[in-house]
Write a protein that holds these residues in place. Structure first.
Motif, PDB file in Angstrom:
ATOM      1  N   UNK A 164     -34.469  30.285 -10.280  1.00  0.00           N
ATOM      2  CA  UNK A 164     -34.298  32.031  -9.079  1.00  0.00           C
ATOM      3  C   UNK A 164     -33.881  31.437  -8.502  1.00  0.00           C
ATOM      4  N   UNK A 165     -34.050  30.146  -7.628  1.00  0.00           N
ATOM      5  CA  UNK A 165     -33.916  29.671  -6.681  1.00  0.00           C
ATOM      6  C   UNK A 165     -32.351  29.178  -6.015  1.00  0.00           C
ATOM      7  N   UNK A 166     -32.234  28.808  -7.636  1.00  0.00           N
ATOM      8  CA  UNK A 166     -30.715  28.130  -7.749  1.00  0.00           C
ATOM      9  C   UNK A 166     -29.648  28.829  -7.689  1.00  0.00           C
ATOM     10  N   UNK A 167     -30.259  30.317  -8.402  1.00  0.00           N
ATOM     11  CA  UNK A 167     -29.094  31.578  -8.246  1.00  0.00           C
ATOM     12  C   UNK A 167     -28.856  32.131  -7.036  1.00  0.00           C
ATOM     13  N   UNK A 168     -30.393  32.337  -6.479  1.00  0.00           N
ATOM     14  CA  UNK A 168     -30.401  33.132  -5.011  1.00  0.00           C
ATOM     15  C   UNK A 168     -29.459  32.033  -4.357  1.00  0.00           C
ATOM     16  N   UNK A 169     -29.333  31.130  -3.824  1.00  0.00           N
ATOM     17  CA  UNK A 169     -28.857  30.152  -2.993  1.00  0.00           C
ATOM     18  C   UNK A 169     -27.495  30.442  -3.833  1.00  0.00           C
ATOM     19  N   UNK A 170     -26.972  30.249  -5.226  1.00  0.00           N
ATOM     20  CA  UNK A 170     -24.887  30.711  -5.367  1.00  0.00           C
ATOM     21  C   UNK A 170     -24.650  32.006  -4.850  1.00  0.00           C
ATOM     22  N   UNK A 171     -25.441  32.393  -4.646  1.00  0.00           N
ATOM     23  CA  UNK A 171     -25.065  34.431  -4.564  1.00  0.00           C
ATOM     24  C   UNK A 171     -24.035  33.970  -2.907  1.00  0.00           C
ATOM     25  N   UNK A 172     -25.222  33.265  -2.502  1.00  0.00           N
ATOM     26  CA  UNK A 172     -24.235  33.106  -0.778  1.00  0.00           C
ATOM     27  C   UNK A 172     -23.168  32.304  -0.559  1.00  0.00           C
ATOM     28  N   UNK A 173     -23.497  30.657  -1.850  1.00  0.00           N
ATOM     29  CA  UNK A 173     -22.654  30.289  -2.153  1.00  0.00           C
ATOM     30  C   UNK A 173     -21.299  30.569  -2.590  1.00  0.00           C
ATOM     31  N   UNK A 174     -20.615  31.380  -3.367  1.00  0.00           N
ATOM     32  CA  UNK A 174     -19.275  31.518  -4.156  1.00  0.00           C
ATOM     33  C   UNK A 174     -19.719  32.931  -3.078  1.00  0.00           C
ATOM     34  N   UNK A 179     -33.690  31.793  -1.338  1.00  0.00           N
ATOM     35  CA  UNK A 179     -33.790  30.293  -2.477  1.00  0.00           C
ATOM     36  C   UNK A 179     -35.140  30.011  -1.991  1.00  0.00           C
ATOM     37  N   UNK A 180     -35.953  30.212  -0.988  1.00  0.00           N
ATOM     38  CA  UNK A 180     -36.832  29.477   0.156  1.00  0.00           C
ATOM     39  C   UNK A 180     -38.132  30.287   0.068  1.00  0.00           C
ATOM     40  N   UNK A 181     -37.546  31.127   0.371  1.00  0.00           N
ATOM     41  CA  UNK A 181     -38.431  32.325   0.528  1.00  0.00           C
ATOM     42  C   UNK A 181     -39.090  32.863  -1.131  1.00  0.00           C
ATOM     43  N   UNK A 182     -38.580  32.731  -1.954  1.00  0.00           N
ATOM     44  CA  UNK A 182     -39.248  33.137  -2.926  1.00  0.00           C
ATOM     45  C   UNK A 182     -40.089  32.267  -3.237  1.00  0.00           C
ATOM     46  N   UNK A 183     -40.650  30.865  -2.367  1.00  0.00           N
ATOM     47  CA  UNK A 183     -41.872  29.976  -3.194  1.00  0.00           C
ATOM     48  C   UNK A 183     -42.969  30.370  -1.529  1.00  0.00           C
ATOM     49  N   UNK A 184     -42.696  31.067  -1.073  1.00  0.00           N
ATOM     50  CA  UNK A 184     -43.460  31.835   0.428  1.00  0.00           C
ATOM     51  C   UNK A 184     -44.219  32.654  -0.234  1.00  0.00           C
ATOM     52  N   UNK A 185     -43.590  33.448  -1.005  1.00  0.00           N
ATOM     53  CA  UNK A 185     -43.713  34.888  -1.648  1.00  0.00           C
ATOM     54  C   UNK A 185     -44.840  34.527  -3.138  1.00  0.00           C
ATOM     55  N   UNK A 186     -44.202  33.385  -3.763  1.00  0.00           N
ATOM     56  CA  UNK A 186     -44.648  32.894  -4.318  1.00  0.00           C
ATOM     57  C   UNK A 186     -46.231  31.560  -4.314  1.00  0.00           C
ATOM     58  N   UNK A 187     -46.595  31.472  -3.417  1.00  0.00           N
ATOM     59  CA  UNK A 187     -47.365  30.907  -2.322  1.00  0.00           C
ATOM     60  C   UNK A 187     -48.387  30.094  -3.704  1.00  0.00           C
TER      61      UNK A 187
END
Length: 411
Positions: free
Chosen positions: A381-391, A233-241
């Motif tokens: 996308x960040x929200x969705x990736x976090x949601x995988x872990x949450x669920x 969820x945060x690494x996505x922003x690093x990749x897209x920096x």
């Protein structure tokens, strides 16, 4: 836990945390140090943007693949040999990157870096649990995350400075020097923490039995998802920096450091607070706090990106808060994963890392290029990736309610 742990390390606990954090720092250094030189490397080697992305994907998939074996080897031959051999191969691979004359050669040596880097990250987790009981292990795991968090903040700064003043080759010579220094430090200081009575036989039958035991356990897999996927969820922003910071937020390259400083501050703050909570509240309560923070800030980030034009004045803050929530819960989930199979902690750490690093590779090679064009797409996308872990965690909590219930007294 090693019954002779008190005799293996007599220095302060924080000193071992620093040594183990340095092992973990090889990963982010291998990724973040050369990112500022992407355009320069592409120009020098005549590479396309897609080919340059392959240098990152090769590293991440090599990292994910070899993580299947680092822990199993460490369970059989000991922690120390696997760490030392991993650092040695990383050092040689870094020199190969520095000497590369074509993009194909660079992709190959980047893949070799990925194959070797995971040794330190995977084995260091097992070492912590070898040496400390649960509450102390959480404190040390949190300290490691704090020190580890420094790497992504300083790596791009070092890489950018080296690229400007000494060319892109110097970045990989720097990583070679880091490898030499780290191998020397671990050769002199790192004890063998796996007790001889805890070693697993090294044969195909026992190895396959271990893989099946862990991979067929739904609680283990769900906990590994809960710890590994939200990071993206945060690494996505690093990749897209480059796109996110330069194109969308209109920051100059010299201003990119604000993103890394704020994000790493979030990681360090969450890790510090996680250590403070060790032994004070139940693990599942702490995990709930972490996921609540990530969920609230992710929803707020999506809403803000739909209501306002992305601006550097606010768009970096949600990522930092997200990082805080992730760092608050991940040491606890990691320990729950390791303690499910005390006799196979190395293998458990390996498979946990495989799940996380495979997700990292998919995020780098497939997801980030698809969504980096839009701040709204990045936020969703960040929200969705976090949601995988949450669920995954919600399912564990409901199916096995005893997981993480007990509070272990801090020492």
């Amino acid at each position: 836990m090693n019954p002779e742990a008190n005799q293996l390390w007599r220095a302060p606990r924080w000193a071992l945390a620093v040594l183990l954090a340095l092992l973990g720092m090889l990963g982010p250094f291998s990724i973040d140090t050369y990112i500022p030189a992407f355009s320069g490397i592409a120009k020098a080697l005549g590479a396309t943007p897609v080919q340059m992305q392959q240098t990152l994907s090769a590293y991440l998939f090599g990292f994910a693949f070899m993580n299947l074996f680092h822990g199993a080897l460490a369970d059989s031959f000991g922690r120390r040999p696997v760490v030392l051999w991993g650092i040695a191969v990383f050092t040689l691979a870094s020199a190969g990157c520095a000497l590369s004359q074509t993009i194909g050669q660079l992709v190959f040596f980047r893949g070799l870096q990925g194959l070797s880097t995971g040794a330190g990250i995977v084995v260091s987790r097992a070492i912590i649990r070898d040496m400390f009981p649960p509450a102390q292990a959480q404190k040390v795991m949190s300290q490691v995350t704090i020190y580890f968090g420094v790497a992504p903040a300083i790596a791009p700064i070092i890489g950018g400075w080296l690229f400007v003043h000494a060319g892109w080759h110097s970045i990989f010579w720097f990583l070679t020097a880091v490898g030499v220094a780290l191998w020397t430090a671990n050769f002199k200081l790192l004890p063998e923490t796996l007790h001889v009575t805890h070693r697993q036989p090294f044969n195909v039958r026992n190895l396959m039995q271990g893989y099946w035991e862990l991979c067929s356990n739904p609680r283990f897999l769900l906990l590994a998802l809960a710890s590994g996927i939200p990071f993206n969820g945060m690494f996505l922003y690093v990749l897209a920096a480059p796109e996110f910071l330069g194109t969308h937020l209109h920051l100059a390259p010299t201003e990119f450091y604000w993103f890394f400083v704020l994000t790493i501050a979030g990681i360090m703050g969450g890790s510090w607070y996680s250590g403070r909570l060790a032994g004070m509240i139940s693990p599942r309560r702490q995990i709930r706090y972490g996921f609540t923070i990530m969920l609230v800030v992710s929803l707020g980030n999506v809403a803000a990106n739909y209501l306002m034009v992305a601006s550097a004045s606010w768009a970096l803050i949600p990522i930092a808060v997200f990082a805080f929530g992730w760092a608050l819960m991940v040491p606890v989930v990691t320990l729950l994963v390791l303690d499910m199979f005390p006799e196979r902690r190395g293998l458990a750490s390996s498979l946990q890392a495989v799940i996380g690093s495979t997700a990292n590779g998919i995020a780098a090679g497939a997801i980030a290029p698809l969504v980096m064009h839009s701040t709204r797409a990045l936020a969703i996308t960040s929200l969705l990736m976090m949601s995988v872990g949450l669920f995954a965690w919600i399912f564990v909590h409901r199916r096995w309610p005893e997981t993480g219930r007990a509070v272990t007294a801090a020492a």
